[in-house]
Design a protein around this motif. Structure first.
Motif, PDB file in Angstrom:
ATOM      1  N   GLY A   2       0.813  -1.215   0.000  1.00 35.00           N
ATOM      2  CA  GLY A   2       0.000   0.000   0.000  1.00 35.00           C
ATOM      3  C   GLY A   2       0.844   1.261   0.000  1.00 35.00           C
ATOM      4  N   TRP A   3       1.902   1.267   0.795  1.00 33.62           N
ATOM      5  CA  TRP A   3       2.776   2.435   0.839  1.00 33.62           C
ATOM      6  C   TRP A   3       3.542   2.614  -0.470  1.00 33.62           C
ATOM      7  CZ3 TRP A   3       2.326   6.387   3.778  1.00 33.62           C
ATOM      8  CH2 TRP A   3       1.812   6.265   5.070  1.00 33.62           C
ATOM      9  N   LEU A   4       3.978   1.509  -1.066  1.00 37.12           N
ATOM     10  CA  LEU A   4       4.668   1.613  -2.362  1.00 37.12           C
ATOM     11  C   LEU A   4       3.743   2.196  -3.423  1.00 37.12           C
ATOM     12  CD1 LEU A   4       6.588  -1.797  -2.393  1.00 37.12           C
ATOM     13  CD2 LEU A   4       7.609   0.483  -2.168  1.00 37.12           C
ATOM     14  N   ALA A   5       2.473   1.771  -3.402  1.00 33.13           N
ATOM     15  CA  ALA A   5       1.507   2.321  -4.349  1.00 33.13           C
ATOM     16  C   ALA A   5       1.299   3.811  -4.112  1.00 33.13           C
ATOM     17  CB  ALA A   5       0.181   1.571  -4.238  1.00 33.13           C
ATOM     18  N   ALA A   6       1.245   4.207  -2.840  1.00 32.60           N
ATOM     19  CA  ALA A   6       1.074   5.623  -2.511  1.00 32.60           C
ATOM     20  C   ALA A   6       2.281   6.440  -2.968  1.00 32.60           C
ATOM     21  CB  ALA A   6       0.855   5.779  -1.007  1.00 32.60           C
ATOM     22  N   MET A   7       3.479   5.886  -2.792  1.00 27.16           N
ATOM     23  CA  MET A   7       4.681   6.573  -3.258  1.00 27.16           C
ATOM     24  C   MET A   7       4.653   6.749  -4.768  1.00 27.16           C
ATOM     25  SD  MET A   7       7.620   4.694  -0.928  1.00 27.16           S
ATOM     26  CE  MET A   7       8.976   5.489  -1.795  1.00 27.16           C
ATOM     27  N   ARG A   8       4.204   5.713  -5.451  1.00 25.83           N
ATOM     28  CA  ARG A   8       4.125   5.771  -6.916  1.00 25.83           C
ATOM     29  C   ARG A   8       3.170   6.879  -7.357  1.00 25.83           C
ATOM     30  NH1 ARG A   8       2.505   0.847  -7.457  1.00 25.83           N
ATOM     31  NH2 ARG A   8       4.607   0.049  -7.179  1.00 25.83           N
ATOM     32  N   GLU A   9       2.017   6.929  -6.721  1.00 23.09           N
ATOM     33  CA  GLU A   9       1.016   7.939  -7.081  1.00 23.09           C
ATOM     34  C   GLU A   9       1.490   9.341  -6.754  1.00 23.09           C
ATOM     35  OE1 GLU A   9      -2.627   6.881  -5.180  1.00 23.09           O
ATOM     36  OE2 GLU A   9      -2.817   4.956  -6.225  1.00 23.09           O
ATOM     37  N   ALA A  10       2.264   9.475  -5.685  1.00 21.51           N
ATOM     38  CA  ALA A  10       2.756  10.791  -5.267  1.00 21.51           C
ATOM     39  C   ALA A  10       4.007  11.230  -6.037  1.00 21.51           C
ATOM     40  CB  ALA A  10       3.044  10.786  -3.767  1.00 21.51           C
ATOM     41  N   GLY A  11       4.522  10.367  -6.886  1.00 21.58           N
ATOM     42  CA  GLY A  11       5.714  10.712  -7.654  1.00 21.58           C
ATOM     43  C   GLY A  11       6.980  10.742  -6.826  1.00 21.58           C
ATOM     44  N   GLU A  12       7.039   9.935  -5.758  1.00 18.20           N
ATOM     45  CA  GLU A  12       8.212   9.935  -4.877  1.00 18.20           C
ATOM     46  C   GLU A  12       9.363   9.103  -5.429  1.00 18.20           C
ATOM     47  OE1 GLU A  12       7.652   9.261  -0.732  1.00 18.20           O
ATOM     48  OE2 GLU A  12       5.675  10.197  -0.708  1.00 18.20           O
TER      49      GLU A  12
END
Length: 244
Positions: free
Chosen positions: A53-63
């Motif tokens: 879930g956190w990896l997906a959030a990072m991906r969406e946030a452009g991190e």
């Protein structure tokens, strides 16, 4: 809070990295931010789902930079679902102290590591860990708890026996040792004890703010009471065969 020092464990964009026993994912996240192709693997399905879930959030946030990739999977450290020589780098952080067959898990990691690849191994340091064991049986006598304490030479010997070549080591997280001593003294499940709560607030403040004073203090104290011992090693390259 990273235990691996990425100035000593350099990654290039596109490197394939395995974070074995990824836990909450702290090292996997950092590798992803650095442009690696990351596999975060753990046997705990709940941890894996949280990390995913956190990896997906990072991906969406452009991190993570373009071209980086990351996945979290559930798996067995003794039967990794990868071909030989898959990864450019492997991290196994605060895992080996839990595993009865530490030689076996190192052999499996060497199998999936490419020749010339790097591995970072971190374990609790002998001195601070002995204090925790002396203060509390509940700290380590639990299912999945710590079953051994490594002296530096013992860990280095294990790594060399696996066919790896250590190239550096250091200690980390000196400010965390007193926190765990307090936890063990007041009860590992007793987070309400005033000294434990107060020190925890200090650690959170330090992690969030990173003030120069505590950074210097930790650098000075790490050789004395660093909570973790970190070793970096490489897998030797095969000798080139000379044609007759």
């Amino acid at each position: 809070m990273l235990t691996v020092d990425f100035t000593r464990f350099p990654l290039a964009p596109g490197d394939r990295v395995l974070d074995l026993g990824c836990g909450a994912g702290r090292h996997a996240f950092e590798c992803y931010r650095r442009g690696a192709h990351v596999v975060a693997l753990d046997r705990d399905g709940d941890e894996v789902r949280t990390v995913a879930g956190w990896l997906a959030a990072m991906r969406e946030a452009g991190e993570a930079p373009a071209g980086a990739a990351a996945v979290a999977i559930e798996g067995d450290a003794f039967a990794l679902p990868f071909p030989d020589e898959t990864f450019d780098a492997v991290i196994i952080s605060e895992v080996m102290e839990h595993i009865p067959d530490d030689k076996g898990v190192l052999a499996e990691l060497v199998r999936v590591l490419k020749p010339g690849g790097r591995i970072a191994v971190t374990v609790p340091r002998y001195g601070p860990e002995r204090v925790c064991w002396a203060l509390s049986d509940a700290y380590h006598q639990v299912e999945g708890g710590h079953i051994r304490i490594y002296r530096p030479r013992q860990l280095l010997a294990r790594i060399r026996e696996a066919g790896l070549r250590p190239y550096g080591s250091h200690w980390a997280h000196a400010l965390h040792s007193p926190y765990w001593w307090l936890k063990c003294a007041f009860g590992v499940d007793n987070d309400k004890a005033l000294p434990v709560r107060a020190y925890h607030k200090l650690l959170v403040w330090d992690i969030m703010k990173k003030p120069m004073a505590t950074r210097i203090a930790e650098d000075v104290l790490n050789p004395l009471i660093g909570k973790s011992f970190v070793v970096y090693a490489t897998k030797p390259r095969r000798p080139r065969q000379v044609r007759a």
